[in-house]
Design a protein around this motif. Structure first.
Motif, short mmCIF file in Angstrom:
data_model
loop_
_atom_site.label_atom_id
_atom_site.label_comp_id
_atom_site.label_asym_id
_atom_site.label_seq_id
_atom_site.Cartn_x
_atom_site.Cartn_y
_atom_site.Cartn_z
N ARG A 41 0.84 -1.20 0.00
CA ARG A 41 0.00 0.00 0.00
C ARG A 41 0.88 1.26 0.00
O ARG A 41 0.68 2.17 -0.79
CB ARG A 41 -0.92 0.00 1.22
N ASP A 42 1.87 1.28 0.89
CA ASP A 42 2.78 2.42 0.95
C ASP A 42 3.52 2.60 -0.36
O ASP A 42 3.74 3.73 -0.83
CB ASP A 42 3.79 2.23 2.08
N LEU A 43 3.93 1.49 -0.96
CA LEU A 43 4.66 1.55 -2.22
C LEU A 43 3.79 2.12 -3.33
O LEU A 43 4.24 2.99 -4.09
CB LEU A 43 5.14 0.15 -2.60
N VAL A 44 2.54 1.68 -3.42
CA VAL A 44 1.64 2.19 -4.47
C VAL A 44 1.44 3.69 -4.32
O VAL A 44 1.48 4.44 -5.30
CB VAL A 44 0.29 1.46 -4.45
N PHE A 45 1.21 4.14 -3.10
CA PHE A 45 1.02 5.57 -2.89
C PHE A 45 2.27 6.37 -3.24
O PHE A 45 2.20 7.42 -3.89
CB PHE A 45 0.61 5.85 -1.44
N ALA A 46 3.44 5.88 -2.81
CA ALA A 46 4.69 6.59 -3.09
C ALA A 46 4.96 6.68 -4.59
O ALA A 46 5.34 7.73 -5.11
CB ALA A 46 5.85 5.91 -2.38
N VAL A 47 4.76 5.57 -5.29
CA VAL A 47 4.98 5.56 -6.74
C VAL A 47 3.97 6.46 -7.44
O VAL A 47 4.32 7.23 -8.34
CB VAL A 47 4.88 4.12 -7.29
N SER A 48 2.71 6.40 -7.02
CA SER A 48 1.65 7.16 -7.68
C SER A 48 1.84 8.67 -7.52
O SER A 48 1.35 9.45 -8.34
CB SER A 48 0.28 6.76 -7.11
N LYS A 49 2.54 9.07 -6.47
CA LYS A 49 2.78 10.50 -6.23
C LYS A 49 4.17 10.94 -6.67
O LYS A 49 4.54 12.10 -6.48
CB LYS A 49 2.60 10.80 -4.73
N SER A 50 4.93 10.04 -7.28
CA SER A 50 6.28 10.39 -7.72
C SER A 50 6.24 11.17 -9.02
O SER A 50 5.38 10.95 -9.88
CB SER A 50 7.12 9.12 -7.91
N ALA A 51 7.18 12.08 -9.15
CA ALA A 51 7.25 12.89 -10.37
C ALA A 51 7.51 12.02 -11.59
O ALA A 51 6.98 12.29 -12.68
CB ALA A 51 8.35 13.94 -10.24
N ALA A 52 8.30 10.94 -11.44
CA ALA A 52 8.60 10.07 -12.57
C ALA A 52 7.34 9.43 -13.12
O ALA A 52 7.11 9.41 -14.34
CB ALA A 52 9.60 8.99 -12.15
N MET A 53 6.48 8.91 -12.25
CA MET A 53 5.26 8.24 -12.71
C MET A 53 4.25 9.26 -13.24
O MET A 53 3.62 9.04 -14.29
CB MET A 53 4.64 7.42 -11.58
N LEU A 54 4.07 10.35 -12.53
CA LEU A 54 3.11 11.37 -12.98
C LEU A 54 3.52 11.94 -14.33
O LEU A 54 2.67 12.25 -15.17
CB LEU A 54 3.01 12.47 -11.93
N ASN A 55 4.83 12.08 -14.53
CA ASN A 55 5.35 12.57 -15.81
C ASN A 55 5.15 11.53 -16.90
O ASN A 55 4.60 11.82 -17.97
CB ASN A 55 6.83 12.91 -15.64
N PHE A 56 5.57 10.30 -16.64
CA PHE A 56 5.57 9.26 -17.66
C PHE A 56 4.16 8.95 -18.16
O PHE A 56 3.95 8.73 -19.35
CB PHE A 56 6.22 7.99 -17.11
N LEU A 57 3.19 8.93 -17.25
CA LEU A 57 1.82 8.58 -17.64
C LEU A 57 0.90 9.79 -17.71
O LEU A 57 -0.32 9.67 -17.63
CB LEU A 57 1.26 7.52 -16.68
N ASN A 58 1.51 10.95 -17.85
CA ASN A 58 0.78 12.17 -18.26
C ASN A 58 -0.26 12.66 -17.27
O ASN A 58 -1.19 13.38 -17.66
CB ASN A 58 0.11 11.97 -19.63
N ASN A 59 -0.14 12.32 -16.00
CA ASN A 59 -1.14 12.85 -15.07
C ASN A 59 -0.96 14.34 -14.82
O ASN A 59 -1.85 15.00 -14.31
CB ASN A 59 -1.14 12.09 -13.75
N GLN A 60 0.18 14.85 -15.22
CA GLN A 60 0.40 16.30 -15.18
C GLN A 60 -0.63 17.01 -16.06
O GLN A 60 -1.00 18.16 -15.80
CB GLN A 60 1.82 16.62 -15.68
N GLN A 61 -1.11 16.31 -17.08
CA GLN A 61 -2.12 16.87 -17.99
C GLN A 61 -3.54 16.44 -17.64
O GLN A 61 -4.48 16.71 -18.40
CB GLN A 61 -1.82 16.44 -19.43
N ASN A 62 -3.71 15.77 -16.52
CA ASN A 62 -5.04 15.27 -16.13
C ASN A 62 -5.78 16.36 -15.35
O ASN A 62 -5.55 16.53 -14.15
CB ASN A 62 -4.88 14.01 -15.27
N LYS A 63 -6.67 17.07 -16.05
CA LYS A 63 -7.38 18.20 -15.46
C LYS A 63 -8.87 18.03 -15.64
O LYS A 63 -9.33 17.35 -16.56
CB LYS A 63 -6.89 19.50 -16.10
#
Length: 479
Positions: A160-182
C-alpha cells in the motif's frame, strides 16, 4: 535438462521440454545456491563456505535483512532540486540534457554496484522487480533517482505504501501524463495503467471505472522541484462511481478501493511468483499465497517469507526453471568473478545489447521475462560474454545510444566499437572457487553429457578455462 525451458546447444533454439529433472541430493549448498540465484543475484566468490555451512533458513534471514539500506551514491556531483529547476528553465537545453545523461548513467552504475556488493540481496532484487512492475521511462535524472529510491526503500515493506509513493512520484506522474489530467479534459493514462498493470490486471474493471478514476486523479501533479502537488483548482469534485461504489472520490480513495479487492493481492502475488519461482504459474499455490498476502494487509516481506521458507520453493520443478534476465546475468558474472573494470561502460553495454537497461524499460509494461529474453542472436552473445570478460575473445559491437524500439537486439542498432575495453579478473584470489566442482557450482542443474563434452574440450587446460567454458554454455543462462 529441466522441466520448463530447455536450450538446444547447437542450433541455439529455445524449446519447451517436459522431461524430469536430474535427481540429486538437495543439501544445504545446493539449496543456498538456488536461494541466492532467486532471492539475490547469484553466488558471490567470497561466500562459498557460507553456502555450504549455513542452513537455508539462516542464510535467508541474512540476505533478507534490510538494515544495510542507504541512498545510492553517484560518482558525479548531483544538483539540488532548485539548481536542477534553474538549469531546466534555461533556453539552452544542452547543459540540462548533458546533466541528465551523466547523472542517469551514474545512478545506473551505482545501483549496479549495490546489486553486486550489498548483503541485502533480496532488497535489491525486489527493487529490480518493482522497477519492471512500475515501469517508467523518462529523461529527468532527479525524478529517476527518486523513484529508484522508492523501489529500494519500500522493496520489502508494505505494498500500500509503495503504491502511494509511486503514484505520487514525479517520474510516474510525468511518464503517464497525469500532469495533464485536469477536470476540463481528464487524461486516462495513469488511471488505466494503475489498474491494468500495477494492481488488478485485466478483466477486473470496466472502461467506466477507468474514466471515473481518471476524474478522481485530476489535479495530482508535481512542481518544478519534483514535489507532489494536489492542485485543487484542477480537481473534479463531482460524484464518481468506481468499482461499485459512489462518492466524491479523490486519488487516494481510488487506490484504497483497489486495495480492498482480493484480486489485487492475487495479481501481485502471481507476478512475484513468476519472477521468483517459476514462469509456469501454480494457480492453487498462488491463490493460497495471495490470501495470506491480503490478510497481512499487503506485507511484502511476509509474502517473501512464505515463498523462500517453504519446502516447495526447493522442489525439482523450480530448479533451473527460469532464464536469467540480462541484469541478473551480468551482475551474477561480476559476483562470481572478482574483477576490475578500466571502462565500466562495457558491462552496461552487455546488458543493453541483451535487451535490459536500467532506467530504460521498453514501455509501461516493463521488460519481458522467461524465454522472451532469448533469440538466436542474444543467446550467441550471452554465451560469448564470459570469454570476452576473461579476455579470451573480443567484442566489436556496442549498442547505439538511443535504441527505443528494439532495445539493442536488432542488427540495425549495432555499430562497430572501435575502443578495446580492459577487464582484469583476479584469478589469484579464486583458489577456493576453482577447487570446487565447477559444474555444480555454476549450473542450476548440471547435465552429465554436457559435463563430459566440456571436460573433453578443456583437457590439459587450466581450471579457469574450464570455468569460463561452463559459463559460456546455454545451461548457464538458467537459474
Amino acid at each position: 535438462m529441466t522441466a520448463g525451458i530447455r536450450f538446444v546447444m547447437f542450433n541455439y533454439a529455445v524449446t519447451i521440454n517436459s522431461n524430469c529433472h536430474n535427481l540429486y541430493l538437495m543439501n544445504n549448498f545446493l539449496k543456498n545456491k538456488h536461494l541466492i540465484s532467486r532471492a539475490g543475484f547469484g553466488i558471490h566468490h567470497n561466500d562459498i563456505e557460507k553456502y555450504k555451512n549455513r542452513s537455508p533458513k539462516d542464510f535467508y534471514k541474512e540476505i533478507s535483512n534490510t538494515g544495510d539500506y542507504h541512498i545510492l551514491q553517484t560518482d558525479i556531483a548531483g544538483l539540488s532540486p532548485e539548481e536542477y529547476q534553474e538549469l531546466a528553465k534555461a533556453v539552452d537545453k544542452k547543459p540540462v540534457n548533458l546533466f541528465n545523461k551523466n547523472y542517469n548513467n551514474a545512478v545506473k552504475k551505482s545501483w549496479h554496484e549495490e546489486m553486486i556488493k550489498s548483503p541485502s540481496q533480496l532488497q535489491e532484487k525486489m527493487a529490480l522487480f518493482w522497477h519492471g512492475h512500475f515501469a517508467t521511462r523518462i529523461q529527468q535524472a532527479l525524478f529517476n533517482k527518486e523513484i529508484i529510491e522508492i523501489f529500494r526503500k519500500n522493496a520489502l515493506g508494505n505494498f500500500r505504501d509503495l503504491v502511494f509513493a509511486v503514484s505520487k512520484s514525479a517520474a510516474m506522474l510525468n511518464f503517464l501524463n497525469n500532469q495533464q489530467n485536469k477536470k476540463a479534459n481528464p487524461n486516462e493514462n495513469f488511471a488505466r495503467e494503475l489498474m491494468e498493470l500495477f494492481t488488478l490486471g485485466r478483466g477486473q474493471y470496466t472502461e467506466k471505472d477507468i474514466r471515473e478514476s481518471a476524474r478522481a486523479f485530476t489535479g495530482w501533479s508535481y512542481n518544478g522541484l519534483g514535489e507532489f502537488t494536489d492542485n485543487k483548482k484542477q480537481h473534479d469534485t463531482g460524484e464518481k462511481e468506481f468499482l461499485g461504489k459512489t462518492d466524491n472520490f479523490d486519488g487516494a480513495d481510488i487506490i484504497n478501493i483497489i486495495l480492498e479487492k482480493p484480486a489485487c493481492a492475487e495479481f501481485i502475488t502471481g507476478k512475484i511468483y513468476q519472477f521468483y519461482v517459476n514462469e509456469d504459474p501454480d494457480e492453487k499455490l498462488i491463490k493460497s499465497l495471495s490470501q495470506k498476502f491480503y490478510q497481512s494487509n499487503y506485507d511484502i516481506m511476509a509474502l517473501m517469507d512464505e515463498i523462500f521458507l517453504s519446502d516447495w520453493f526447493y522442489s525439482e520443478k523450480n530448479i533451473g526453471a527460469k532464464v536469467k534476465s540480462p541484469v541478473e546475468l551480468i551482475v551474477g558474472i561480476r559476483r562470481i568473478l572478482p574483477m576490475d573494470l578500466q571502462n565500466r561502460d562495457i558491462v552496461y553495454n552487455f546488458e543493453k545489447l541483451l535487451g535490459q537497461e536500467l532506467l530504460q524499460p521498453p514501455n509501461v509494461a516493463g521488460w519481458p521475462s522467461g524465454a522472451a529474453w532469448i533469440d538466436a542472436s542474444t543467446l550467441l552473445l550471452r554465451m560469448k560474454i564470459p570469454a570476452v570478460i576473461a579476455g579470451y575473445k573480443t567484442l566489436d559491437i556496442e549498442p547505439k545510444a538511443n535504441d527505443d524500439v528494439n532495445m539493442g537486439k536488432s542488427d540495425q542498432n549495432i555499430v562497430v566499437n572501435k575502443k578495446q575495453n580492459t577487464i582484469t579478473i583476479h584469478w589469484e584470489s579464486m583458489a577456493k572457487i576453482l577447487d570446487q566442482d565447477l559444474f555444480n557450482l555454476l549450473l542450476a542443474n548440471p547435465d552429465k553429457s554436457l559435463e563430459k563434452l566440456i571436460a573433453q574440450f578443456n583437457t590439459e587446460k587450466s581450471k579457469k578455462h574450464l570455468m569460463i567454458s561452463i559459463m559460456s554454455t546455454p545451461d548457464y543462462q538458467l537459474c
